[in-house]
Design an enzyme around this catalytic site. Sequence first.
Site, PDB file in Angstrom:
ATOM      1  N   SER A  62     178.403  24.396  76.804  1.00  0.00           N
ATOM      2  CA  SER A  62     177.930  24.131  75.671  1.00  0.00           C
ATOM      3  C   SER A  62     178.491  22.789  74.987  1.00  0.00           C
ATOM      4  O   SER A  62     178.548  21.668  75.591  1.00  0.00           O
ATOM      5  CB  SER A  62     177.707  25.225  74.710  1.00  0.00           C
ATOM      6  N   HIS A  63     179.010  22.801  73.640  1.00  0.00           N
ATOM      7  CA  HIS A  63     179.292  21.582  73.173  1.00  0.00           C
ATOM      8  C   HIS A  63     180.725  21.310  73.541  1.00  0.00           C
ATOM      9  O   HIS A  63     181.122  20.166  73.131  1.00  0.00           O
ATOM     10  CB  HIS A  63     179.346  21.753  71.587  1.00  0.00           C
ATOM     11  N   ASP A 233     169.898  17.135  75.547  1.00  0.00           N
ATOM     12  CA  ASP A 233     171.177  17.602  76.027  1.00  0.00           C
ATOM     13  C   ASP A 233     171.185  18.290  77.514  1.00  0.00           C
ATOM     14  O   ASP A 233     170.259  18.311  77.948  1.00  0.00           O
ATOM     15  CB  ASP A 233     172.008  18.212  75.196  1.00  0.00           C
ATOM     16  N   ASP A 235     171.351  21.271  78.758  1.00  0.00           N
ATOM     17  CA  ASP A 235     170.655  22.202  79.083  1.00  0.00           C
ATOM     18  C   ASP A 235     169.044  22.586  78.464  1.00  0.00           C
ATOM     19  O   ASP A 235     168.557  23.545  78.743  1.00  0.00           O
ATOM     20  CB  ASP A 235     171.251  23.693  78.651  1.00  0.00           C
ATOM     21  N   ASP A 237     168.173  22.353  75.068  1.00  0.00           N
ATOM     22  CA  ASP A 237     167.897  23.021  73.794  1.00  0.00           C
ATOM     23  C   ASP A 237     168.265  22.539  72.826  1.00  0.00           C
ATOM     24  O   ASP A 237     167.677  22.594  71.560  1.00  0.00           O
ATOM     25  CB  ASP A 237     168.780  24.411  73.745  1.00  0.00           C
ATOM     26  N   ARG A 238     168.595  20.864  73.021  1.00  0.00           N
ATOM     27  CA  ARG A 238     168.673  20.015  71.788  1.00  0.00           C
ATOM     28  C   ARG A 238     168.058  18.705  72.109  1.00  0.00           C
ATOM     29  O   ARG A 238     167.831  18.422  73.202  1.00  0.00           O
ATOM     30  CB  ARG A 238     170.227  19.969  71.330  1.00  0.00           C
ATOM     31  N   GLU A 304     168.679  23.352  63.085  1.00  0.00           N
ATOM     32  CA  GLU A 304     170.295  23.295  62.755  1.00  0.00           C
ATOM     33  C   GLU A 304     170.383  21.834  62.665  1.00  0.00           C
ATOM     34  O   GLU A 304     169.754  20.911  63.529  1.00  0.00           O
ATOM     35  CB  GLU A 304     170.993  24.117  63.621  1.00  0.00           C
ATOM     36  N   SER A 306     172.630  20.121  64.348  1.00  0.00           N
ATOM     37  CA  SER A 306     173.090  19.470  65.537  1.00  0.00           C
ATOM     38  C   SER A 306     171.866  19.216  66.782  1.00  0.00           C
ATOM     39  O   SER A 306     171.944  19.050  67.870  1.00  0.00           O
ATOM     40  CB  SER A 306     174.239  20.323  66.319  1.00  0.00           C
ATOM     41  N   LYS A 317     166.990  27.689  70.732  1.00  0.00           N
ATOM     42  CA  LYS A 317     166.335  26.360  70.334  1.00  0.00           C
ATOM     43  C   LYS A 317     165.728  25.783  71.534  1.00  0.00           C
ATOM     44  O   LYS A 317     165.960  26.103  72.850  1.00  0.00           O
ATOM     45  CB  LYS A 317     167.474  25.447  69.875  1.00  0.00           C
TER      46      LYS A 317
END
Length: 416
Positions: A62-63, A233, A235, A237-238, A304, A306, A317
């Site tokens: 993730s992050h 990003d 994966d 989702d952002r 969100e 981010s 997301k």
Amino acid sequence: SWIFLCKRMYSVPRLYHFYPLHICLLGIGRLVVGQNGILSTPAVSCIIRKIKAAGGIILTASHSPGGPGGEFGVKFEVANGGPAPDMVSEKIYQISKTLEEYAICPDLRVDLSRLGRQEFDLENKFKPFRVEIVDSVEIYLNLLRSIFDFNAIRNLLTGPNQIKIRIDAMNGVMGPYVRRILCDELGAPANSAINCIPLEDFGGQPPDPNLTYATALLEAMKGGEYGFGAAFDADGDRYMILGQNGFFVNASDSLAIIAANLSCIPYFCQMVAKVMKVPVYETPAGWRYFSNLMDSGRCSLCGEESFGTGSDHLREKDGLWAVLVWLSIIAARKQSVEEIVRDHWAKFGRHYYCRFDYEALEPRTAYFIMRDLEALITDKSFSHQQFAVGNNIYSVERTDSFEYIDPVDGTVTKRQ
């Protein structure tokens, strides 16, 4: 059946030799894996919901920094396609403390490149264990076709007044999705997409879609050749949106602009009866809180700061969904990114926010930062305190240590 996704900084073949049998020993008879071990997180949510899987396991840092010295990252998705609620995670943890043994099957070999079913006879098991390799894009693409007016977006990208786009997959899992959906399906030129080969180290650059790391996209957009730019990003989702000449759309403005233009997306025309007159919920960080609201029919659009945005079409997301929303808005309004944003500011006013990231802090330092910050913002004398900045005087209107009471199940989440 279970969905399995591997997306970050790990040797995919080696992992898959082990994990299928672990899951089978827990009573799982069918494992669904994306071709070549790659699925975007939104696609995982989509497939879980489509095939009614029991859940899904995602390997992701993730992050956080990934790799052997960083965050190993195992994320569990529940049957609705969303992150496990706190009570599920706690139950898994409690069960883990009672396990006495586990078994592996070192000789199990799965060809992740071959679509279709592969069955294995496992020792001391009366039922065969099935591994099914599926097209990583197709099921998710079919869902997007039901949400958007693909003809309108295709005309925007290929018609007489076409907009030139630049999309950066940042060497994460989004490469196959960008090429298949934006290029093959919607007609964007192949050279519109950059960094579309998924790499374990992401080409040496953190796959974070922001102005700090998406520098290749930012420089390309500053030249004025492209009217729309986006980065994803690792994966999927952002996302980040840029307009011509590098005009930056922050995450909060992006969410607000999507909310103000729901009529441009067929899905929302069906789902939202009275645009702009809908309830608003503020939740703690974590998509699992949105999932509860969506499952109960209370929430249809969420986001969100981010750069994560999504809707109730999934329980995660979804960066590519957000990019297609933006392209739909541009197609409907026939304006540039910057014109749309400035019109929004003129109508609704402008908000500013600031975020500070403190990474890899020594735990003792982090503890004192949070202790002192909470003491400051919960001190009643801090409210209405005034600060001079240049010739301006600013007054603190409100501070809080956020506490969330879930309107669905009454769960209380404190100290947020």
